[in-house]
Design a protein around this motif. Structure first.
Motif, PDB file in Angstrom:
ATOM      1  N   ASN A 156     108.678  37.285  48.779  1.00  0.00           N
ATOM      2  CA  ASN A 156     108.043  37.316  47.458  1.00  0.00           C
ATOM      3  C   ASN A 156     107.828  38.730  46.930  1.00  0.00           C
ATOM      4  N   ALA A 157     107.950  39.737  47.779  1.00  0.00           N
ATOM      5  CA  ALA A 157     107.815  41.128  47.331  1.00  0.00           C
ATOM      6  C   ALA A 157     108.991  41.558  46.459  1.00  0.00           C
ATOM      7  N   PHE A 158     110.083  40.826  46.519  1.00  0.00           N
ATOM      8  CA  PHE A 158     111.245  41.143  45.685  1.00  0.00           C
ATOM      9  C   PHE A 158     110.993  40.647  44.268  1.00  0.00           C
ATOM     10  N   PRO A 159     111.098  41.505  43.268  1.00  0.00           N
ATOM     11  CA  PRO A 159     110.846  41.062  41.897  1.00  0.00           C
ATOM     12  C   PRO A 159     111.852  40.021  41.411  1.00  0.00           C
ATOM     13  N   GLU A 160     112.988  39.917  42.068  1.00  0.00           N
ATOM     14  CA  GLU A 160     114.019  38.953  41.669  1.00  0.00           C
ATOM     15  C   GLU A 160     113.713  37.535  42.168  1.00  0.00           C
ATOM     16  N   VAL A 161     112.726  37.377  43.043  1.00  0.00           N
ATOM     17  CA  VAL A 161     112.420  36.075  43.642  1.00  0.00           C
ATOM     18  C   VAL A 161     111.382  35.333  42.805  1.00  0.00           C
ATOM     19  N   ALA A 162     111.693  34.082  42.501  1.00  0.00           N
ATOM     20  CA  ALA A 162     110.757  33.222  41.766  1.00  0.00           C
ATOM     21  C   ALA A 162     110.738  31.850  42.428  1.00  0.00           C
ATOM     22  N   HIS A 163     109.698  31.119  42.163  1.00  0.00           N
ATOM     23  CA  HIS A 163     109.627  29.717  42.598  1.00  0.00           C
ATOM     24  C   HIS A 163     109.870  29.546  44.101  1.00  0.00           C
ATOM     25  N   ASN A 164     109.142  30.248  44.921  1.00  0.00           N
ATOM     26  CA  ASN A 164     109.287  30.128  46.364  1.00  0.00           C
ATOM     27  C   ASN A 164     108.416  28.977  46.860  1.00  0.00           C
ATOM     28  N   TYR A 165     109.057  27.964  47.465  1.00  0.00           N
ATOM     29  CA  TYR A 165     108.358  26.765  47.892  1.00  0.00           C
ATOM     30  C   TYR A 165     108.627  26.447  49.355  1.00  0.00           C
ATOM     31  N   ALA A 166     107.594  25.968  50.040  1.00  0.00           N
ATOM     32  CA  ALA A 166     107.732  25.475  51.414  1.00  0.00           C
ATOM     33  C   ALA A 166     108.207  24.026  51.348  1.00  0.00           C
ATOM     34  N   ARG A 167     109.088  23.667  52.262  1.00  0.00           N
ATOM     35  CA  ARG A 167     109.592  22.301  52.349  1.00  0.00           C
ATOM     36  C   ARG A 167     109.498  21.820  53.793  1.00  0.00           C
ATOM     37  N   ASP A 168     109.277  20.526  53.955  1.00  0.00           N
ATOM     38  CA  ASP A 168     109.227  19.912  55.280  1.00  0.00           C
ATOM     39  C   ASP A 168     110.657  19.520  55.654  1.00  0.00           C
ATOM     40  N   PHE A 212     113.792  29.205  47.419  1.00  0.00           N
ATOM     41  CA  PHE A 212     113.386  30.027  46.283  1.00  0.00           C
ATOM     42  C   PHE A 212     114.557  30.222  45.331  1.00  0.00           C
ATOM     43  N   VAL A 213     114.204  30.612  44.115  1.00  0.00           N
ATOM     44  CA  VAL A 213     115.202  30.921  43.092  1.00  0.00           C
ATOM     45  C   VAL A 213     115.309  32.433  43.005  1.00  0.00           C
ATOM     46  N   LEU A 214     116.528  32.911  42.943  1.00  0.00           N
ATOM     47  CA  LEU A 214     116.793  34.338  42.805  1.00  0.00           C
ATOM     48  C   LEU A 214     117.374  34.576  41.416  1.00  0.00           C
ATOM     49  N   ALA A 215     116.742  35.456  40.642  1.00  0.00           N
ATOM     50  CA  ALA A 215     117.226  35.807  39.299  1.00  0.00           C
ATOM     51  C   ALA A 215     117.440  37.312  39.258  1.00  0.00           C
ATOM     52  N   THR A 216     118.668  37.726  38.990  1.00  0.00           N
ATOM     53  CA  THR A 216     119.023  39.146  39.009  1.00  0.00           C
ATOM     54  C   THR A 216     119.530  39.593  37.635  1.00  0.00           C
ATOM     55  N   HIS A 238     116.250  32.410  30.632  1.00  0.00           N
ATOM     56  CA  HIS A 238     117.522  31.874  31.099  1.00  0.00           C
ATOM     57  C   HIS A 238     118.373  33.083  31.475  1.00  0.00           C
ATOM     58  N   ALA A 239     118.298  33.469  32.739  1.00  0.00           N
ATOM     59  CA  ALA A 239     118.916  34.716  33.205  1.00  0.00           C
ATOM     60  C   ALA A 239     120.404  34.798  32.881  1.00  0.00           C
ATOM     61  N   GLU A 240     121.106  33.703  33.030  1.00  0.00           N
ATOM     62  CA  GLU A 240     122.547  33.739  32.806  1.00  0.00           C
ATOM     63  C   GLU A 240     122.898  33.985  31.339  1.00  0.00           C
ATOM     64  N   ARG A 241     122.108  33.462  30.428  1.00  0.00           N
ATOM     65  CA  ARG A 241     122.358  33.696  29.004  1.00  0.00           C
ATOM     66  C   ARG A 241     122.074  35.149  28.624  1.00  0.00           C
ATOM     67  N   LEU A 242     121.278  35.819  29.441  1.00  0.00           N
ATOM     68  CA  LEU A 242     120.963  37.231  29.207  1.00  0.00           C
ATOM     69  C   LEU A 242     121.884  38.150  29.997  1.00  0.00           C
ATOM     70  N   GLY A 243     122.922  37.580  30.622  1.00  0.00           N
ATOM     71  CA  GLY A 243     123.881  38.372  31.388  1.00  0.00           C
ATOM     72  C   GLY A 243     123.519  38.528  32.850  1.00  0.00           C
ATOM     73  N   GLY A 244     122.488  37.824  33.291  1.00  0.00           N
ATOM     74  CA  GLY A 244     122.037  37.948  34.676  1.00  0.00           C
ATOM     75  C   GLY A 244     122.624  36.888  35.590  1.00  0.00           C
ATOM     76  N   GLY A 245     122.160  36.919  36.824  1.00  0.00           N
ATOM     77  CA  GLY A 245     122.591  35.950  37.825  1.00  0.00           C
ATOM     78  C   GLY A 245     121.427  35.089  38.262  1.00  0.00           C
TER      79      GLY A 245
END
Length: 151
Positions: free
Chosen positions: A90-102, A109-113, A62-69
């Motif tokens: 996807n090469a960015f370590p901050e990127v997670a859950h990258n999904y294609a949508r119609d 994607f979700v960005l966690a910093t 939970h990035a926000e509880r750890l002080g992240g964004g």
């Protein structure tokens, strides 16, 4: 070679979608529950990751509880460039859950910093590298919905 999931693979996925042992030797504890050696569990997870049967295997923080964004992001990518841009994003370590949508916005994607302030700079860098605009949709309110798929 991409092979079918066997009963042990399915047991691993079904058992550990919702959590993994938290102890000094978590893989050993998980393997014991499944009745297999620790080395076999690790080998099977590595193979499923290599064969893209799993997109990731690891803890969810939970990035926000750890002080992240944390933010949900979307992009509009031409189909002929989709695979290339996916690799760039996807090469960015901050990127997670990258999904294609119609949808017109076909990449989500979700960005966690590490800090909330870092979100804007990572998004700017993604735009610079890909040449496409990133639409940032920060969370206003959180809801938790558990989802588990039986394999």
């Amino acid at each position: 070679m991409n092979r079918e999931l066997d009963s042990i693979d399915r047991a691993i996925l079904n058992r550990y979608q919702g959590g993994f042992p938290i102890c000094e030797r978590p893989y050993q504890a998980a393997a014991e529950i499944l009745g297999i050696p620790e080395s076999e569990l690790i080998r099977r997870l590595e193979r499923m990751l290599e064969q893209k049967q799993l997109s990731r295997f690891g803890p969810m923080y939970h990035a926000e509880r750890l002080g992240g964004g944390l933010s949900l992001c979307a992009m509009r990518i031409p189909e002929e460039q989709y695979d290339q841009v996916t690799e760039q994003v996807n090469a960015f370590p901050e990127v997670a859950h990258n999904y294609a949508r119609d949808h017109a916005f076909n990449m989500w994607f979700v960005l966690a910093t590490e800090t909330p302030e870092r979100i804007d700079s990572v998004l700017e860098e993604i735009e610079r590298r890909t040449g496409f605009r990133v639409y940032n949709m920060p969370k206003l309110q959180e809801f938790f919905i558990g989802l588990k798929f039986e394999v």
